[in-house]
Motif scaffolding. Structure first.
Motif, PDB file in Angstrom:
ATOM      1  N   HIS A  35       0.856  -1.191   0.000  1.00  0.00           N
ATOM      2  CA  HIS A  35       0.000   0.000   0.000  1.00  0.00           C
ATOM      3  C   HIS A  35       0.893   1.242   0.000  1.00  0.00           C
ATOM      4  CE1 HIS A  35      -3.210  -2.809   0.986  1.00  0.00           C
ATOM      5  NE2 HIS A  35      -2.445  -3.266   1.976  1.00  0.00           N
ATOM      6  N   VAL A  36       0.311   2.381  -0.355  1.00  0.00           N
ATOM      7  CA  VAL A  36       1.103   3.599  -0.540  1.00  0.00           C
ATOM      8  C   VAL A  36       0.477   4.784   0.179  1.00  0.00           C
ATOM      9  CG1 VAL A  36       1.913   5.282  -2.254  1.00  0.00           C
ATOM     10  CG2 VAL A  36       2.053   2.848  -2.753  1.00  0.00           C
ATOM     11  N   LEU A  37       1.332   5.574   0.820  1.00  0.00           N
ATOM     12  CA  LEU A  37       0.942   6.849   1.412  1.00  0.00           C
ATOM     13  C   LEU A  37       1.438   7.952   0.477  1.00  0.00           C
ATOM     14  CD1 LEU A  37      -0.236   8.294   3.945  1.00  0.00           C
ATOM     15  CD2 LEU A  37       2.075   8.265   4.903  1.00  0.00           C
ATOM     16  N   ILE A  38       0.511   8.790   0.005  1.00  0.00           N
ATOM     17  CA  ILE A  38       0.863   9.848  -0.942  1.00  0.00           C
ATOM     18  C   ILE A  38       0.721  11.205  -0.261  1.00  0.00           C
ATOM     19  CG2 ILE A  38       0.410  10.831  -3.217  1.00  0.00           C
ATOM     20  CD1 ILE A  38      -1.030   8.251  -3.962  1.00  0.00           C
ATOM     21  N   GLU A  39       1.782  11.974  -0.283  1.00  0.00           N
ATOM     22  CA  GLU A  39       1.770  13.298   0.344  1.00  0.00           C
ATOM     23  C   GLU A  39       1.930  14.370  -0.726  1.00  0.00           C
ATOM     24  OE1 GLU A  39       3.640  14.165   4.376  1.00  0.00           O
ATOM     25  OE2 GLU A  39       5.045  15.171   3.032  1.00  0.00           O
ATOM     26  N   GLY A  40       1.034  15.338  -0.714  1.00  0.00           N
ATOM     27  CA  GLY A  40       1.115  16.418  -1.688  1.00  0.00           C
ATOM     28  C   GLY A  40       0.032  17.440  -1.448  1.00  0.00           C
ATOM     29  N   VAL A  41       0.262  18.652  -1.908  1.00  0.00           N
ATOM     30  CA  VAL A  41      -0.717  19.722  -1.720  1.00  0.00           C
ATOM     31  C   VAL A  41      -1.940  19.453  -2.591  1.00  0.00           C
ATOM     32  CG1 VAL A  41       1.021  21.444  -1.119  1.00  0.00           C
ATOM     33  CG2 VAL A  41       0.387  21.128  -3.513  1.00  0.00           C
ATOM     34  N   PRO A  42      -3.096  20.037  -2.253  1.00  0.00           N
ATOM     35  CA  PRO A  42      -4.313  19.811  -3.051  1.00  0.00           C
ATOM     36  C   PRO A  42      -4.140  20.254  -4.501  1.00  0.00           C
ATOM     37  CG  PRO A  42      -4.848  20.831  -0.940  1.00  0.00           C
ATOM     38  CD  PRO A  42      -3.357  20.863  -1.061  1.00  0.00           C
ATOM     39  N   GLY A  43      -4.806  19.521  -5.397  1.00  0.00           N
ATOM     40  CA  GLY A  43      -4.817  19.923  -6.800  1.00  0.00           C
ATOM     41  C   GLY A  43      -3.652  19.432  -7.625  1.00  0.00           C
ATOM     42  N   THR A  44      -2.875  18.468  -7.099  1.00  0.00           N
ATOM     43  CA  THR A  44      -1.715  17.976  -7.853  1.00  0.00           C
ATOM     44  C   THR A  44      -1.971  16.617  -8.499  1.00  0.00           C
ATOM     45  OG1 THR A  44      -0.830  17.243  -5.704  1.00  0.00           O
ATOM     46  CG2 THR A  44       0.071  19.280  -6.634  1.00  0.00           C
ATOM     47  N   GLY A  45      -3.227  16.171  -8.510  1.00  0.00           N
ATOM     48  CA  GLY A  45      -3.583  14.972  -9.259  1.00  0.00           C
ATOM     49  C   GLY A  45      -3.453  13.659  -8.520  1.00  0.00           C
ATOM     50  N   LYS A  46      -3.429  13.701  -7.188  1.00  0.00           N
ATOM     51  CA  LYS A  46      -3.250  12.460  -6.413  1.00  0.00           C
ATOM     52  C   LYS A  46      -4.426  11.497  -6.641  1.00  0.00           C
ATOM     53  CE  LYS A  46      -2.906  14.618  -2.429  1.00  0.00           C
ATOM     54  NZ  LYS A  46      -3.032  16.009  -2.902  1.00  0.00           N
ATOM     55  N   GLN A 159       1.868   3.082  12.534  1.00  0.00           N
ATOM     56  CA  GLN A 159       0.858   2.914  11.488  1.00  0.00           C
ATOM     57  C   GLN A 159       1.429   3.257  10.110  1.00  0.00           C
ATOM     58  OE1 GLN A 159      -2.671   5.075  12.659  1.00  0.00           O
ATOM     59  NE2 GLN A 159      -3.217   3.561  14.205  1.00  0.00           N
ATOM     60  N   GLN A 160       2.303   4.256  10.056  1.00  0.00           N
ATOM     61  CA  GLN A 160       2.951   4.585   8.776  1.00  0.00           C
ATOM     62  C   GLN A 160       3.770   3.407   8.262  1.00  0.00           C
ATOM     63  OE1 GLN A 160       4.730   8.484   8.054  1.00  0.00           O
ATOM     64  NE2 GLN A 160       4.047   9.147  10.082  1.00  0.00           N
ATOM     65  N   ASP A 161       4.284   2.603   9.186  1.00  0.00           N
ATOM     66  CA  ASP A 161       5.128   1.468   8.837  1.00  0.00           C
ATOM     67  C   ASP A 161       4.390   0.431   7.996  1.00  0.00           C
ATOM     68  OD1 ASP A 161       7.646   0.228   8.987  1.00  0.00           O
ATOM     69  OD2 ASP A 161       7.006  -1.084  10.612  1.00  0.00           O
ATOM     70  N   ARG A 162       3.053   0.488   7.981  1.00  0.00           N
ATOM     71  CA  ARG A 162       2.263  -0.480   7.217  1.00  0.00           C
ATOM     72  C   ARG A 162       2.242  -0.163   5.724  1.00  0.00           C
ATOM     73  NH1 ARG A 162      -1.485  -3.707  11.046  1.00  0.00           N
ATOM     74  NH2 ARG A 162      -0.607  -3.061  13.023  1.00  0.00           N
ATOM     75  N   PHE A 163       2.677   1.027   5.358  1.00  0.00           N
ATOM     76  CA  PHE A 163       2.713   1.397   3.943  1.00  0.00           C
ATOM     77  C   PHE A 163       4.075   1.026   3.349  1.00  0.00           C
ATOM     78  CE2 PHE A 163      -0.494   4.207   5.747  1.00  0.00           C
ATOM     79  CZ  PHE A 163      -1.510   4.144   4.807  1.00  0.00           C
ATOM     80  N   PHE A 164       4.049   0.394   2.174  1.00  0.00           N
ATOM     81  CA  PHE A 164       5.307   0.052   1.506  1.00  0.00           C
ATOM     82  C   PHE A 164       6.083   1.314   1.147  1.00  0.00           C
ATOM     83  CE2 PHE A 164       5.089  -4.505  -0.418  1.00  0.00           C
ATOM     84  CZ  PHE A 164       4.835  -5.015   0.837  1.00  0.00           C
ATOM     85  N   PHE A 165       5.376   2.290   0.559  1.00  0.00           N
ATOM     86  CA  PHE A 165       6.006   3.512   0.067  1.00  0.00           C
ATOM     87  C   PHE A 165       5.338   4.745   0.656  1.00  0.00           C
ATOM     88  CE2 PHE A 165       7.289   1.705  -4.385  1.00  0.00           C
ATOM     89  CZ  PHE A 165       8.443   1.170  -3.844  1.00  0.00           C
TER      90      PHE A 165
END
Length: 309
Positions: A35-46, A159-165
């Motif tokens: 699973h993946v955690l994606i960090e980015g400001v709003p409006g960047t296409g996540k 909990q973050q440790d559960r994300f691969f990336f």
């Protein structure tokens, strides 16, 4: 299968402009079973990144907008009494899908976060004492906003440790952003559906093939030295766990497969090391005061370990 993978990546990069490496990393994690955690400001296409991937993989897709009043049952489902049938009926929640977008996961309290993360780990959900299996292909992409902290509940390190990336999505270049604008305006007058590249059967075949990608003893040792060194450096307060080594190994297998190889090279490990470790280690207060960057720290750490021949 190689031509199918190539077609998928080409179509993906055609639809999502300016995020070439992140798109490949997102696909890598999905195929590796993580699973993946994606960090980015709003409006960047996540959101579009994740939804497009689901369409290309011919997978069902659900999106949950996380809010402070969201309950665990809003994710997993609940049991209600059916007056007509005079019996309890189970209503499955949006988690029962192939690809789940957990939008702004840091906006909901820990109890609700934990309900999702348990399902990610166990690939099953318990509703009123009854256990239900999730689909064989189950991929969670959770997003969070790095610039807004009011009314948020940051994910604990465990909990973050559960994300691969953990992927970071930045603004595209001027040329790329102009291309995005032109594409959106063109599709507004002529909408086009995204055609699936994979069938469910083909996806299962790819995942099985990835698990057979060879990892030599030397590469396994290289990965473990990398992870263990995160626990030895003074400017790193908390190092990575064994789960980090597993994530690096599995995603390196998937990355190698996408390169049409049945073996892992040190370069594969180096590529997936930064997104695998950036959310799993914490710099010491002294290092943060000195202005150290976590990605640069990981790159220096990786560069300091002898590459196996």
């Amino acid at each position: 299968m190689t031509s199918t993978i190539t077609s998928l990546l080409e179509k993906y990069e055609e639809k999502i402009i300016g995020q070439q490496k992140n798109l490949r990393l997102l696909l890598t994690a999905a195929l590796a079973g993580g699973h993946v955690l994606i960090e980015g400001v709003p409006g960047t296409g996540k959101t579009q990144m994740v939804k497009t991937l689901a369409n290309l993989l011919d997978s069902s897709f659900n999106r949950i907008q996380f809010t402070p009043d969201l309950l665990p049952s809003d994710i997993t489902g609940s049991s209600i009494y059916n007056m007509k049938e005079h019996a309890f009926q189970t209503l499955k929640g949006p988690i029962f899908t192939n690809v789940l977008l957990a939008d702004e996961i840091n906006r909901t309290p820990a109890k609700t976060q934990a309900a999702l993360l348990e399902a990610m780990e166990e690939k099953q959900v318990t509703i009123q004492g009854e256990t239900y299996k999730l689909p064989n292909f189950f991929f969670v992409a959770a997003t969070q906003n790095p610039i807004e902290f009011e009314g948020t509940y940051p994910l604990p390190e465990a909990q973050q440790d559960r994300f691969f990336f953990k992927l970071k999505v930045d603004f595209p270049t001027l040329e790329e952003e102009t291309s995005v604008l032109q594409m959106v305006m063109a599709e507004q007058s002529n909408p086009q559906d995204i055609t699936a590249i994979f069938t469910n059967e083909a996806l299962a075949e790819v995942q099985n093939a990835i698990q057979k990608v060879h990892i030599s003893d030397e590469i396994a040792d290289y990965i473990m030295k990398m992870v263990r060194k995160t626990r030895e450096l003074e400017h790193i307060q908390y190092g990575a766990s064994t789960r980090a080594a597993i994530a690096i190994a599995k995603t390196a297998q998937a990355w190698a497969y996408l390169d049409n190889r049945d073996y892992i090279t040190p370069d594969d490990v180096k590529i997936v090391a930064v997104p695998s470790l950036r959310h799993r280690i914490q710099l010491s207060p002294y290092a943060e005061l000195e202005g150290s960057d976590i990605d640069e720290t990981i790159q220096e750490l990786v560069g300091s370990i002898a590459v196996p021949r």
